[in-house]
Motif scaffolding. Structure first.
Motif, PDB file in Angstrom:
ATOM      1  N   PRO A  32       0.822  -1.213   0.000  1.00  0.00           N
ATOM      2  CA  PRO A  32       0.000   0.000   0.000  1.00  0.00           C
ATOM      3  C   PRO A  32       0.862   1.272   0.000  1.00  0.00           C
ATOM      4  CG  PRO A  32      -0.902  -1.583   1.546  1.00  0.00           C
ATOM      5  CD  PRO A  32       0.425  -2.129   1.085  1.00  0.00           C
ATOM      6  N   GLY A  33       1.986   1.231   0.691  1.00  0.00           N
ATOM      7  CA  GLY A  33       2.885   2.379   0.712  1.00  0.00           C
ATOM      8  C   GLY A  33       3.393   2.748  -0.674  1.00  0.00           C
ATOM      9  N   THR A  34       3.606   1.744  -1.507  1.00  0.00           N
ATOM     10  CA  THR A  34       4.040   2.000  -2.881  1.00  0.00           C
ATOM     11  C   THR A  34       2.978   2.797  -3.626  1.00  0.00           C
ATOM     12  OG1 THR A  34       5.411   0.013  -2.943  1.00  0.00           O
ATOM     13  CG2 THR A  34       4.693   0.894  -5.066  1.00  0.00           C
ATOM     14  N   LEU A  35       1.717   2.439  -3.413  1.00  0.00           N
ATOM     15  CA  LEU A  35       0.641   3.185  -4.076  1.00  0.00           C
ATOM     16  C   LEU A  35       0.617   4.626  -3.583  1.00  0.00           C
ATOM     17  CD1 LEU A  35      -2.257   0.569  -4.114  1.00  0.00           C
ATOM     18  CD2 LEU A  35      -0.550   1.046  -5.881  1.00  0.00           C
ATOM     19  N   TYR A  36       0.743   4.824  -2.260  1.00  0.00           N
ATOM     20  CA  TYR A  36       0.769   6.177  -1.717  1.00  0.00           C
ATOM     21  C   TYR A  36       1.954   6.968  -2.272  1.00  0.00           C
ATOM     22  CZ  TYR A  36      -2.889   5.260   1.732  1.00  0.00           C
ATOM     23  OH  TYR A  36      -4.076   4.978   2.343  1.00  0.00           O
ATOM     24  N   ASP A  37       3.097   6.312  -2.419  1.00  0.00           N
ATOM     25  CA  ASP A  37       4.301   6.990  -2.914  1.00  0.00           C
ATOM     26  C   ASP A  37       4.194   7.398  -4.378  1.00  0.00           C
ATOM     27  OD1 ASP A  37       5.485   6.697  -0.448  1.00  0.00           O
ATOM     28  OD2 ASP A  37       6.741   4.994  -1.041  1.00  0.00           O
ATOM     29  N   HIS A  38       3.499   6.593  -5.187  1.00  0.00           N
ATOM     30  CA  HIS A  38       3.486   6.807  -6.632  1.00  0.00           C
ATOM     31  C   HIS A  38       2.212   7.436  -7.185  1.00  0.00           C
ATOM     32  CE1 HIS A  38       6.841   3.994  -6.260  1.00  0.00           C
ATOM     33  NE2 HIS A  38       7.273   4.545  -7.376  1.00  0.00           N
ATOM     34  N   ILE A  39       1.202   7.598  -6.332  1.00  0.00           N
ATOM     35  CA  ILE A  39      -0.050   8.208  -6.784  1.00  0.00           C
ATOM     36  C   ILE A  39      -0.345   9.399  -5.867  1.00  0.00           C
ATOM     37  CG2 ILE A  39      -2.494   7.841  -7.284  1.00  0.00           C
ATOM     38  CD1 ILE A  39      -1.852   4.845  -7.569  1.00  0.00           C
ATOM     39  N   PRO A  40       0.153  10.586  -6.239  1.00  0.00           N
ATOM     40  CA  PRO A  40       0.013  11.755  -5.372  1.00  0.00           C
ATOM     41  C   PRO A  40      -1.439  12.108  -5.031  1.00  0.00           C
ATOM     42  CG  PRO A  40       1.456  12.243  -7.236  1.00  0.00           C
ATOM     43  CD  PRO A  40       0.873  10.888  -7.462  1.00  0.00           C
ATOM     44  N   ASP A  41      -2.371  11.843  -5.939  1.00  0.00           N
ATOM     45  CA  ASP A  41      -3.771  12.185  -5.697  1.00  0.00           C
ATOM     46  C   ASP A  41      -4.590  10.991  -5.221  1.00  0.00           C
ATOM     47  OD1 ASP A  41      -3.528  10.980  -8.205  1.00  0.00           O
ATOM     48  OD2 ASP A  41      -5.117  12.184  -9.100  1.00  0.00           O
ATOM     49  N   LEU A  42      -3.929  10.007  -4.605  1.00  0.00           N
ATOM     50  CA  LEU A  42      -4.602   8.799  -4.153  1.00  0.00           C
ATOM     51  C   LEU A  42      -5.765   9.121  -3.212  1.00  0.00           C
ATOM     52  CD1 LEU A  42      -3.091   5.452  -3.306  1.00  0.00           C
ATOM     53  CD2 LEU A  42      -4.506   6.527  -1.586  1.00  0.00           C
ATOM     54  N   GLN A  43      -5.555   9.993  -2.252  1.00  0.00           N
ATOM     55  CA  GLN A  43      -6.620  10.331  -1.299  1.00  0.00           C
ATOM     56  C   GLN A  43      -7.805  10.976  -2.012  1.00  0.00           C
ATOM     57  OE1 GLN A  43      -6.944   9.391   1.762  1.00  0.00           O
ATOM     58  NE2 GLN A  43      -4.960   8.405   1.779  1.00  0.00           N
ATOM     59  N   GLU A  44      -7.536  11.814  -2.987  1.00  0.00           N
ATOM     60  CA  GLU A  44      -8.622  12.443  -3.752  1.00  0.00           C
ATOM     61  C   GLU A  44      -9.408  11.398  -4.537  1.00  0.00           C
ATOM     62  OE1 GLU A  44      -8.998  15.498  -7.458  1.00  0.00           O
ATOM     63  OE2 GLU A  44      -7.472  15.924  -5.955  1.00  0.00           O
ATOM     64  N   LEU A  45      -8.705  10.447  -5.134  1.00  0.00           N
ATOM     65  CA  LEU A  45      -9.378   9.371  -5.864  1.00  0.00           C
ATOM     66  C   LEU A  45     -10.252   8.548  -4.928  1.00  0.00           C
ATOM     67  CD1 LEU A  45      -6.468   8.224  -8.181  1.00  0.00           C
ATOM     68  CD2 LEU A  45      -8.604   9.292  -8.906  1.00  0.00           C
ATOM     69  N   ARG A  46      -9.780   8.302  -3.723  1.00  0.00           N
ATOM     70  CA  ARG A  46     -10.567   7.533  -2.755  1.00  0.00           C
ATOM     71  C   ARG A  46     -11.803   8.313  -2.312  1.00  0.00           C
ATOM     72  NH1 ARG A  46     -10.831   2.882  -3.268  1.00  0.00           N
ATOM     73  NH2 ARG A  46     -11.488   2.530  -1.166  1.00  0.00           N
ATOM     74  N   ARG A  47     -11.670   9.620  -2.142  1.00  0.00           N
ATOM     75  CA  ARG A  47     -12.825  10.428  -1.737  1.00  0.00           C
ATOM     76  C   ARG A  47     -13.919  10.399  -2.801  1.00  0.00           C
ATOM     77  NH1 ARG A  47      -8.938  13.652   0.774  1.00  0.00           N
ATOM     78  NH2 ARG A  47      -8.615  14.905  -1.081  1.00  0.00           N
TER      79      ARG A  47
END
Length: 63
Positions: A32-47
């Motif tokens: 999961p950390g790899t996804l957080y590291d490589h997808i800067p807008d991950l939190q926005e996509l989840r929202r």
């Protein structure tokens, strides 16, 4: 290692509310950390995540 294909696949899966970040990472063989590291807008996509619409039946409402 997070290849462009893995990141693209993760980005495609993130907006689906049924896909957790952990499950996406597991499917793609990364942490999961790899996804957080490589997808800067991950939190926005989840929202913006939404559950898929239920399939609609055709016909006369089950009569």
């Amino acid at each position: 290692m997070a290849t462009p294909e893995i990141i693209r696949a993760a980005r495609d899966m993130l907006p689906n509310a049924y896909n957790s970040i952990t499950s996406i990472a597991k499917i793609l063989g990364v942490s999961p950390g790899t996804l957080y590291d490589h997808i800067p807008d991950l939190q926005e996509l989840r929202r913006s995540a939404r559950a898929p619409e239920p399939a609609r039946r055709s016909g006369r409402g089950g009569l």
